[in-house]
Scaffold this motif. Sequence first.
Motif, PDB file in Angstrom:
ATOM      1  N   THR A 211       0.799  -1.216   0.000  1.00  0.00           N
ATOM      2  CA  THR A 211       0.000   0.000   0.000  1.00  0.00           C
ATOM      3  C   THR A 211       0.833   1.269   0.000  1.00  0.00           C
ATOM      4  OG1 THR A 211      -0.131  -0.258   2.381  1.00  0.00           O
ATOM      5  CG2 THR A 211      -2.000  -1.017   1.091  1.00  0.00           C
ATOM      6  N   GLN A 214       6.432   4.658  -0.845  1.00  0.00           N
ATOM      7  CA  GLN A 214       7.188   5.874  -0.549  1.00  0.00           C
ATOM      8  C   GLN A 214       8.649   5.604  -0.244  1.00  0.00           C
ATOM      9  OE1 GLN A 214       5.491   8.563   2.249  1.00  0.00           O
ATOM     10  NE2 GLN A 214       3.572   8.761   1.120  1.00  0.00           N
ATOM     11  N   LYS A 235      -3.521  -0.956 -10.209  1.00  0.00           N
ATOM     12  CA  LYS A 235      -3.688  -0.520  -8.827  1.00  0.00           C
ATOM     13  C   LYS A 235      -2.376  -0.036  -8.229  1.00  0.00           C
ATOM     14  CE  LYS A 235      -4.364  -1.539  -4.140  1.00  0.00           C
ATOM     15  NZ  LYS A 235      -4.158  -2.402  -3.022  1.00  0.00           N
ATOM     16  N   VAL A 239      -0.805   3.765  -6.998  1.00  0.00           N
ATOM     17  CA  VAL A 239      -0.184   4.118  -5.715  1.00  0.00           C
ATOM     18  C   VAL A 239       1.166   4.777  -5.958  1.00  0.00           C
ATOM     19  CG1 VAL A 239       0.665   3.226  -3.517  1.00  0.00           C
ATOM     20  CG2 VAL A 239      -1.362   2.247  -4.535  1.00  0.00           C
ATOM     21  N   GLN A 242       0.555   8.327  -7.047  1.00  0.00           N
ATOM     22  CA  GLN A 242       0.125   9.145  -5.916  1.00  0.00           C
ATOM     23  C   GLN A 242       1.297   9.437  -4.983  1.00  0.00           C
ATOM     24  OE1 GLN A 242      -3.024  10.610  -4.930  1.00  0.00           O
ATOM     25  NE2 GLN A 242      -1.460  11.526  -3.647  1.00  0.00           N
ATOM     26  N   LYS A 245       3.574  12.034  -6.267  1.00  0.00           N
ATOM     27  CA  LYS A 245       3.023  13.373  -6.122  1.00  0.00           C
ATOM     28  C   LYS A 245       3.177  13.844  -4.674  1.00  0.00           C
ATOM     29  CE  LYS A 245      -0.937  16.090  -7.540  1.00  0.00           C
ATOM     30  NZ  LYS A 245      -1.871  16.276  -6.428  1.00  0.00           N
ATOM     31  N   THR A 246       2.920  12.925  -3.719  1.00  0.00           N
ATOM     32  CA  THR A 246       3.058  13.293  -2.313  1.00  0.00           C
ATOM     33  C   THR A 246       4.487  13.722  -2.010  1.00  0.00           C
ATOM     34  OG1 THR A 246       1.404  11.651  -1.751  1.00  0.00           O
ATOM     35  CG2 THR A 246       2.739  12.507   0.055  1.00  0.00           C
ATOM     36  N   GLN A 248       6.396  15.026  -3.965  1.00  0.00           N
ATOM     37  CA  GLN A 248       6.709  16.155  -4.834  1.00  0.00           C
ATOM     38  C   GLN A 248       7.892  15.869  -5.739  1.00  0.00           C
ATOM     39  OE1 GLN A 248       6.622  19.943  -2.856  1.00  0.00           O
ATOM     40  NE2 GLN A 248       4.568  19.574  -2.060  1.00  0.00           N
TER      41      GLN A 248
ATOM     42  N   SER C  12       7.456   8.188   6.436  1.00  0.00           N
ATOM     43  CA  SER C  12       6.693   7.118   5.777  1.00  0.00           C
ATOM     44  C   SER C  12       6.514   5.939   6.721  1.00  0.00           C
ATOM     45  CB  SER C  12       7.419   6.634   4.512  1.00  0.00           C
ATOM     46  OG  SER C  12       7.751   7.703   3.690  1.00  0.00           O
ATOM     47  N   GLN C  16       2.930   4.327   8.066  1.00  0.00           N
ATOM     48  CA  GLN C  16       2.578   2.930   7.876  1.00  0.00           C
ATOM     49  C   GLN C  16       2.451   2.242   9.228  1.00  0.00           C
ATOM     50  OE1 GLN C  16       1.798   2.179   4.923  1.00  0.00           O
ATOM     51  NE2 GLN C  16       1.625  -0.028   5.027  1.00  0.00           N
ATOM     52  N   ASP C 119     -11.612  -4.659  -7.882  1.00  0.00           N
ATOM     53  CA  ASP C 119     -10.877  -3.418  -8.138  1.00  0.00           C
ATOM     54  C   ASP C 119     -10.723  -2.613  -6.857  1.00  0.00           C
ATOM     55  OD1 ASP C 119     -12.456  -3.117 -11.316  1.00  0.00           O
ATOM     56  OD2 ASP C 119     -10.393  -3.668 -10.854  1.00  0.00           O
ATOM     57  N   PRO C 120      -9.647  -1.838  -6.770  1.00  0.00           N
ATOM     58  CA  PRO C 120      -9.469  -1.012  -5.580  1.00  0.00           C
ATOM     59  C   PRO C 120     -10.445   0.166  -5.588  1.00  0.00           C
ATOM     60  CG  PRO C 120      -7.716  -0.594  -7.144  1.00  0.00           C
ATOM     61  CD  PRO C 120      -8.530  -1.703  -7.721  1.00  0.00           C
ATOM     62  N   HIS C 129      -5.311  16.433  -1.319  1.00  0.00           N
ATOM     63  CA  HIS C 129      -4.146  15.640  -1.687  1.00  0.00           C
ATOM     64  C   HIS C 129      -2.872  16.449  -1.783  1.00  0.00           C
ATOM     65  CE1 HIS C 129      -6.166  11.831  -2.649  1.00  0.00           C
ATOM     66  NE2 HIS C 129      -7.177  12.572  -3.000  1.00  0.00           N
ATOM     67  N   SER C 131       0.478  17.673  -0.720  1.00  0.00           N
ATOM     68  CA  SER C 131       1.371  17.225   0.337  1.00  0.00           C
ATOM     69  C   SER C 131       1.996  18.415   1.056  1.00  0.00           C
ATOM     70  CB  SER C 131       2.455  16.314  -0.237  1.00  0.00           C
ATOM     71  OG  SER C 131       3.279  17.030  -1.102  1.00  0.00           O
ATOM     72  N   ILE C 139       4.771  15.066   3.514  1.00  0.00           N
ATOM     73  CA  ILE C 139       3.774  14.181   4.106  1.00  0.00           C
ATOM     74  C   ILE C 139       2.408  14.498   3.528  1.00  0.00           C
ATOM     75  CG2 ILE C 139       3.466  15.688   6.112  1.00  0.00           C
ATOM     76  CD1 ILE C 139       3.144  13.021   7.721  1.00  0.00           C
ATOM     77  N   HIS C 140       1.691  13.461   3.176  1.00  0.00           N
ATOM     78  CA  HIS C 140       0.348  13.609   2.637  1.00  0.00           C
ATOM     79  C   HIS C 140      -0.562  13.974   3.803  1.00  0.00           C
ATOM     80  CE1 HIS C 140      -3.451  12.498   0.751  1.00  0.00           C
ATOM     81  NE2 HIS C 140      -2.831  12.459  -0.397  1.00  0.00           N
ATOM     82  N   MET C 209      -7.180   5.063   6.675  1.00  0.00           N
ATOM     83  CA  MET C 209      -6.090   4.666   5.789  1.00  0.00           C
ATOM     84  C   MET C 209      -6.516   4.612   4.327  1.00  0.00           C
ATOM     85  SD  MET C 209      -4.797   0.804   5.964  1.00  0.00           S
ATOM     86  CE  MET C 209      -5.220  -0.211   4.588  1.00  0.00           C
ATOM     87  N   THR C 213      -4.187   4.876   0.936  1.00  0.00           N
ATOM     88  CA  THR C 213      -3.596   3.660   0.378  1.00  0.00           C
ATOM     89  C   THR C 213      -4.536   2.881  -0.516  1.00  0.00           C
ATOM     90  OG1 THR C 213      -4.337   2.380   2.254  1.00  0.00           O
ATOM     91  CG2 THR C 213      -2.154   3.353   2.408  1.00  0.00           C
ATOM     92  N   LEU C 214      -5.731   3.333  -0.755  1.00  0.00           N
ATOM     93  CA  LEU C 214      -6.751   2.604  -1.504  1.00  0.00           C
ATOM     94  C   LEU C 214      -7.170   1.375  -0.708  1.00  0.00           C
ATOM     95  CD1 LEU C 214      -5.229   2.659  -5.100  1.00  0.00           C
ATOM     96  CD2 LEU C 214      -6.832   4.254  -4.115  1.00  0.00           C
ATOM     97  N   THR C 216      -8.770  -2.604  -1.064  1.00  0.00           N
ATOM     98  CA  THR C 216      -9.228  -3.726  -1.895  1.00  0.00           C
ATOM     99  C   THR C 216      -9.748  -4.794  -0.966  1.00  0.00           C
ATOM    100  OG1 THR C 216      -6.913  -3.652  -2.485  1.00  0.00           O
ATOM    101  CG2 THR C 216      -8.409  -4.505  -4.126  1.00  0.00           C
ATOM    102  N   TYR C 217     -10.472  -5.756  -1.536  1.00  0.00           N
ATOM    103  CA  TYR C 217     -11.115  -6.753  -0.675  1.00  0.00           C
ATOM    104  C   TYR C 217     -10.096  -7.620   0.043  1.00  0.00           C
ATOM    105  CZ  TYR C 217     -10.068 -10.608  -3.813  1.00  0.00           C
ATOM    106  OH  TYR C 217      -9.420 -11.559  -4.553  1.00  0.00           O
ATOM    107  N   VAL C 219      -7.037  -6.577   1.242  1.00  0.00           N
ATOM    108  CA  VAL C 219      -5.992  -5.817   1.923  1.00  0.00           C
ATOM    109  C   VAL C 219      -5.821  -6.291   3.367  1.00  0.00           C
ATOM    110  CG1 VAL C 219      -7.363  -3.942   2.908  1.00  0.00           C
ATOM    111  CG2 VAL C 219      -5.109  -3.448   1.994  1.00  0.00           C
TER     112      VAL C 219
END
Lengths: 394, 327, 295
Positions: A211, A214, A235, A239, A242, A245-246, A248, C12, C16, C119-120, C129, C131, C139-140, C209, C213-214, C216-217, C219
């Motif tokens: 997930t 980074q 998928k 990620v 994204q 982009k986070t 930068q 990061s 997490q 699909d996610p 979004h 940062s 940091i997001h 989260m 992080t998206l 999915t079924y 995860v």
Amino acid sequence: MRNYLKYAVVLTLVAAVLALGGISCSEEPKEAYKIGAVFATTGPASNLGVPEKQTVDMMVEQINAAGGINGHPLEVVIYNTESSSEKCATLVTRLIEQDNVLAIIGPTTSGESLAIIDTVTTAKVPLVSAAASVKIVTPIADRYWVFKTPQTDKEAVIEIYRYMKGQGITKVAIITDTSGFGAGGKAILESDAAGYGITIVDNQTFSSGDTSMQSQLTHMKGTAAQAVICWATDKESAVVAQDMKTLQMTITLYCSHGIANMNFITAAGAAANGVIFPAGKLLIIDAVPASDPQKEVLTQYKADYEAKYGAGTINTFGGHAYDALSMVVLALEKIDEKLDTAAARQAVRDEIEKIKNFAGTGGVFTMSATDHLGMQPGSLGMIKIVDGKWTQLK
Amino acid sequence: MLAKLKSKWYYSAFAVLLLLLVLLPFNWFLGHYTSLMIFIGISTMVTVGLCLLMGYTGQVSLGQAAFYGMGAYISAILSKSHGFNPWLAMLIAAAATGAFAYIIGYLIFRLRGNYLAMATLGLGLILYILFRQLGQFTGGPDGMAGIPYLSIGGLIFDTPFKRYFLVWFFCLAVLFISQNIVRSRTGRALRAVHGSEAAAESIGINVAQFKVKILVLSAVYASLAGSLFVHHLRFVSPQPFDFLASVVLVTMAVVGGLASIWGAIFGAATVRILSDELLLGFGEWDIAIYGLILMVVMIFMPEGLFVKIKEIFERWRLRYRRKGAET
Amino acid sequence: MSADQFVQYLVSGVTQGSIYALVALGFTMIYAVTRVINFAQGEFVMLGGMLSFTLASSVGLPLAPALILSVLAAAAVGVLMYMLAIRTARGASVVSLIIITIGAAIFIRGIAGELWGVDPVRPPAFSGHESLSFLGAYIHPQALWIIGTTLVVTVVLHLFLTYTMVGKALKACAINPVASSLVGINPRTMGLIAFAMAAALGGIGGVVMAPLTLATYNVGVMLGLKGFVAASIGGFKSQLAAVFGGLLLGIVESLAVGLDWGPFTSAYKDAIALVVLLLILLLRAGKLAEEERTS
């Protein structure tokens, strides 16, 4: 008296089982042309497998509504391999031995395809794969029964490198997933880089289902990379986009043809803009000139698919299945109706090999005894995502 | 139990099943289920080991697929990449897997219950990651193809028909050996350990050693099954050895009955037929159904589905006999 | 590794790790009160994420009610699981309970796979979004929500367990179920509350989260495993140790990628958690066996 009853019951049961066995094995009169399909509609390759299955469903409806193939209805038995090579092998054996199919289309991934080459060769059943690896159709001497429709992943890599060379990029960082698709792409990216004057300055990986990338991207920031190439399905690529982009990161992200569908754009949101990837003409039909032999097929396929499944759902992977099934249907139209299963399978194989200048969604196919891919390089173009839409790059 | 086995019913039922087994792969009978039966036979071999392990040591193995995978990969690598005789490769694989289990056994059997389960889970997953990542040896996530057939002298096992008999020969041999172990002194010791480890220790049974021995046995069974598997498919890849595969094996053991040997066939057959025949069109429902089976069986019939069915069958038989005696 | 990179790895890793911490809190709660290792803990996280997507994006509820409802729904699933699976199997052996929770986990996962597809999905982010910059790292904003939520939850949970009647009853049950039943605490009710709370904790984790992080079924699988590892670092007894374990695991994973030594590529990142798990289990084997025997 009771003892005899007991034995009678046992004997009846045995007889019933034997009879059932006999019945289920008998040959039915061959009205429908039965072919098999194995797609990965669940598991990591599902974003490729689902449009493939949906395409086949759509085509079967259309063909049967139009009267079938020389009057024979078309029946396609579709099984889900769950992205597993082992399951695929089991299902292909089932298609051959229990369903008595004349030909098989799919599977979705290279790993699954390589797993079943022995099986279809021994059983003498033609296979038209929807997977990328060039190993599926080479060495040609061992691939008498195997064909495939998509461009090889080598082609996709070459398109990216060619474009990069034109842009003056010499240092790249690559990030790939650990599935067969990612590992295959990684191998080609590594082997072909030098030929285009490109050095790989960072080589990162991640597992399907991770997930956060980074950490890997942070590592890349410490190198002199001028671009990032990500080889994974939509998928994880989303990620990566994204996360870039986070963090930068301003360098461009190049992805594999695995993101050639709307799921990537929906999942990555604004981070999808600026991403570049190679894809077939299906995504940029409007830019294809009317004189192109593929224009009609592309427009028709897109219209039919989106009419059934929704606007914007068009997908090049579904197109590979379209090409595969179309070629099998072309072969079925030409074979003698009265052949038995074994002879029919041989005839279908022979007819597929004779196909010349068939305009499909992936390219124009001309098969031959020495070429079971049948496509010229150059059927891929480079696409950039701008404002959530696909635009062609020159 | 010995008295029951001598009854005519059991012998005739057994004979009928054996007859069905021998006749099955012929095309005029149920030949198109040959491949399915080969997989059932292979799964049964792994399941028997798991049944013995879980039933007699009372511990869960959530990583049994790793032993299966070790046998598969070692056989594949030795026979394909290094040209070993496939039988020799199979033997080496079984020995290596057994040795690995022996070492692991002493380490992890110091744990109990939940913690042991998690340790097996962790080990199984680590091995899966190694299978997938050590590409130079294992072929990576796409695996390796072109594994040679097994052969005895001039007889090459190149058709499903021939491999069916080979696999079931091994499977029945494993079942009979296990049956003998359970009936022997070792078996009684095992049952003592299962009943109460402290009590068993007090009468001089080396509990730790027994547990490790059973683990090694289950690992060897699984390794043999893995070797047969790759010589059947002629292909090996990491997917059949992931966590879900271990869960499916546990499902087979649970359905068959945790301390039941012949129940292993029933468990393996039920789950395999479910997944390969009945649930084909069901998408993700199939894992939901495995989950449901696991829950229902363990909540209501923790001794196993097969054993429960045997109990029900016994009750009917007794009722029938009573009626017969009344007339 | 430059200073900036180091800070980024930490950031990061802490993000997490906060997720792992929330999962670990759930594990610890259930284990302490009922001695059951809940293999379905990761699935509660998954449900939180999926449900928040459905409620916020598909149904169109405003954000706050969507989040609250998702967490409550996850808690409800936890209650159901306890009533139908755990309580019905009273007196079952450890082996049985393990298999039952695994069964529940894959059952929930299978149903989710059918309902939401493969699909996610991405629920809307709480505050966009863009940062933010922080000590040379980026940091997001959602990551800040994740870390903040974990901190708040940890504190609230601690206060709850220490100062409220129910909380103290839960702790009593964890320390000695027999003695607490003698003073009138019903272990079955405590078990129910533990499951509900753990599921809610998982749901909260999923809800914060998923926008980053998206969801999915499937995860829940790896998350559950890593959360378990984090909880085991704390010996399954202390909430604070569980949170510490989660953060530690996240940071170690992140730094391992950064340090990048030898043949161990980032593909082995998952293996780190597993190796840590095995080390802890083997090193603590004696002490853990003692606990199992006496409980």
